[in-house]
Each structure stands twice: as structure tokens, then as C-alpha cells.
Design a protein around this motif. Structure first.
Motif, PDB file in Angstrom:
ATOM      1  N   ARG A 148       0.839  -1.202   0.000  1.00 44.80           N
ATOM      2  CA  ARG A 148       0.000   0.000   0.000  1.00 44.80           C
ATOM      3  C   ARG A 148       0.877   1.257   0.000  1.00 44.80           C
ATOM      4  NH1 ARG A 148      -3.778  -1.895   2.889  1.00 44.80           N
ATOM      5  NH2 ARG A 148      -2.568  -1.931   4.807  1.00 44.80           N
ATOM      6  N   VAL A 149       1.951   1.237   0.769  1.00 50.24           N
ATOM      7  CA  VAL A 149       2.882   2.369   0.818  1.00 50.24           C
ATOM      8  C   VAL A 149       3.586   2.534  -0.527  1.00 50.24           C
ATOM      9  CG1 VAL A 149       5.030   3.202   1.873  1.00 50.24           C
ATOM     10  CG2 VAL A 149       3.180   2.315   3.321  1.00 50.24           C
ATOM     11  N   ILE A 150       4.007   1.448  -1.128  1.00 52.31           N
ATOM     12  CA  ILE A 150       4.657   1.499  -2.444  1.00 52.31           C
ATOM     13  C   ILE A 150       3.717   2.134  -3.467  1.00 52.31           C
ATOM     14  CG2 ILE A 150       5.446   0.064  -4.376  1.00 52.31           C
ATOM     15  CD1 ILE A 150       6.678  -1.808  -2.194  1.00 52.31           C
ATOM     16  N   ALA A 151       2.462   1.714  -3.488  1.00 54.99           N
ATOM     17  CA  ALA A 151       1.499   2.264  -4.432  1.00 54.99           C
ATOM     18  C   ALA A 151       1.328   3.769  -4.204  1.00 54.99           C
ATOM     19  CB  ALA A 151       0.157   1.549  -4.315  1.00 54.99           C
ATOM     20  N   TRP A 152       1.258   4.188  -2.946  1.00 52.82           N
ATOM     21  CA  TRP A 152       1.071   5.603  -2.631  1.00 52.82           C
ATOM     22  C   TRP A 152       2.298   6.414  -3.075  1.00 52.82           C
ATOM     23  CZ3 TRP A 152       3.080   9.648   0.168  1.00 52.82           C
ATOM     24  CH2 TRP A 152       2.219  10.717   0.407  1.00 52.82           C
ATOM     25  N   LEU A 153       3.490   5.914  -2.781  1.00 52.76           N
ATOM     26  CA  LEU A 153       4.711   6.614  -3.184  1.00 52.76           C
ATOM     27  C   LEU A 153       4.857   6.648  -4.710  1.00 52.76           C
ATOM     28  CD1 LEU A 153       7.248   5.242  -0.548  1.00 52.76           C
ATOM     29  CD2 LEU A 153       6.321   7.574  -0.670  1.00 52.76           C
ATOM     30  N   ALA A 154       4.563   5.529  -5.355  1.00 54.85           N
ATOM     31  CA  ALA A 154       4.692   5.467  -6.830  1.00 54.85           C
ATOM     32  C   ALA A 154       3.754   6.473  -7.496  1.00 54.85           C
ATOM     33  CB  ALA A 154       4.410   4.053  -7.318  1.00 54.85           C
ATOM     34  N   ALA A 155       2.574   6.682  -6.943  1.00 58.12           N
ATOM     35  CA  ALA A 155       1.622   7.638  -7.514  1.00 58.12           C
ATOM     36  C   ALA A 155       2.144   9.073  -7.408  1.00 58.12           C
ATOM     37  CB  ALA A 155       0.275   7.518  -6.793  1.00 58.12           C
ATOM     38  N   ARG A 156       3.055   9.328  -6.522  1.00 57.63           N
ATOM     39  CA  ARG A 156       3.620  10.673  -6.358  1.00 57.63           C
ATOM     40  C   ARG A 156       4.864  10.891  -7.219  1.00 57.63           C
ATOM     41  NH1 ARG A 156      -0.005   9.176  -3.948  1.00 57.63           N
ATOM     42  NH2 ARG A 156      -1.438  10.640  -3.068  1.00 57.63           N
ATOM     43  N   LYS A 157       5.351   9.858  -7.860  1.00 54.77           N
ATOM     44  CA  LYS A 157       6.530   9.988  -8.736  1.00 54.77           C
ATOM     45  C   LYS A 157       6.137  10.443 -10.133  1.00 54.77           C
ATOM     46  CE  LYS A 157      10.398   8.194  -8.519  1.00 54.77           C
ATOM     47  NZ  LYS A 157      11.652   8.261  -7.834  1.00 54.77           N
ATOM     48  N   ARG A 158       4.866  10.356 -10.453  1.00 55.05           N
ATOM     49  CA  ARG A 158       4.388  10.691 -11.811  1.00 55.05           C
ATOM     50  C   ARG A 158       4.429  12.171 -12.044  1.00 55.05           C
ATOM     51  NH1 ARG A 158      -0.701   6.823 -11.124  1.00 55.05           N
ATOM     52  NH2 ARG A 158       0.485   4.951 -10.881  1.00 55.05           N
TER      53      ARG A 158
END
Length: 158
Positions: A148-158
Motif C-alpha cells: 500500500r505504501v509502495i502504491a502511494w509513493l509510486a503515484a507521487r513519482k508521476r
């Protein structure tokens, strides 16, 4: 805060863009009964799962690091007790001790008491530049927290 590495950690100066602190009640030792006994511990919402949660962060550590995150586990257990878990579980990150509950009290983190001990409820904080940007609470199931944390962080890299 004291860390299992033997040094003190200042979370505001982690040196990475993101700081992930997953809080958990306590890790158990394989040869010991949990606080209050197994049936009582298992009946507490959110008590079970500390080891699977830590192992998930271990297994996803490279992904989290690639996303610019430093990972720390935090509980009210003392550092010596936590060192056993780091060694047994082969954790590539430090566990932090909030045995005096100073961090938990300063942030008003949710706690519960069992067998006379105050424990921090399972939650995850994500911070950037010393500011908390996201809180996951409650965390359930515990072993999916890292994803869940990975998904949240990955969404902020875009």
C-alpha cells in the motif's frame, strides 16, 4: 530515538526524500507467549501481524528504496528486545524504540494497554521534509502495508 543499530535516529534528517515509519504493537519471540496469553492477544484487533508486517517491509525494501524512501519500524519495545527481531527476521532497516512513548504522545498516536503495558496501535506514517504527508490507519491486513505504501509513493513519482 534509539535504533537497533546502536545509534540515535532523527527522523527529520533521514537523508532521503521520503521517510516511512510503520508503527506496530510489538514483535514476539518464537519461544514466548504473547502478552496476556495467545487467546487474549489474538482477540485484540490489530495486535497480530507484527512479524508479517516487518517481513513485508523487508521483502519490499529495494522497491521502497528505489522510490526514495527510508524505512523504519517503531514500537514501544526497548531496543535490546527489538535487536532480536532484526537478527531473526534479517531486516535491512532499523527498528526504533519509543519505550517512553514520547513520540507516540507528541503525535497523539493511538495506543492500547494489555497486561499493564501501553502499546502503539498499528499505523504507518509517510513524511517528506520533516512533515507527515500520509497516515495509514488502521493497517489491515498487516502484511499488505508495504505494498500500500509502495502504491502511494509510486503515484507521487508521476
Amino acid at each position: 530515538m534509539p535504533a537497533t543499530s546502536g545509534e540515535s535516529v532523527d527522523l527529520s534528517g533521514a537523508g532521503t526524500p521520503w521517510v516511512v515509519v510503520y508503527c506496530y504493537p510489538r514483535t514476539g519471540k518464537p519461544d514466548q507467549e504473547p502478552l496476556g496469553g495467545t487467546p487474549a492477544w489474538n482477540a485484540l484487533p490489530g495486535a497480530r501481524g507484527c512479524t508479517p508486517q516487518s517481513c513485508a517491509y523487508r521483502d519490499h525494501h529495494a522497491q521502497l528504496h528505489a522510490l526514495g524512501a527510508s524505512v523504519y519500524g517503531l514500537s514501544a519495545q526497548d531496543t535490546e528486545y527489538q535487536r532480536e527481531a532484526v537478527e531473526r527476521l534479517h531486516l535491512p532497516f532499523r527498528l526504533l524504540s519509543d519505550a517512553r512513548l514520547a513520540f507516540a504522545e507528541a503525535l497523539r498516536l493511538p495506543t492500547f494497554t494489555v497486561a499493564g503495558q501501553v502499546l502503539i496501535r498499528r499505523l504507518t506514517l509517510i513524511a517528506r521534509a520533516g512533515r507527515i504527508k500520509k497516515v495509514f490507519y488502521p493497517v489491515y491486513p498487516a502484511d499488505s502495508d508495504a505494498e500500500r505504501v509502495i502504491a502511494w509513493l509510486a503515484a507521487r513519482k508521476r
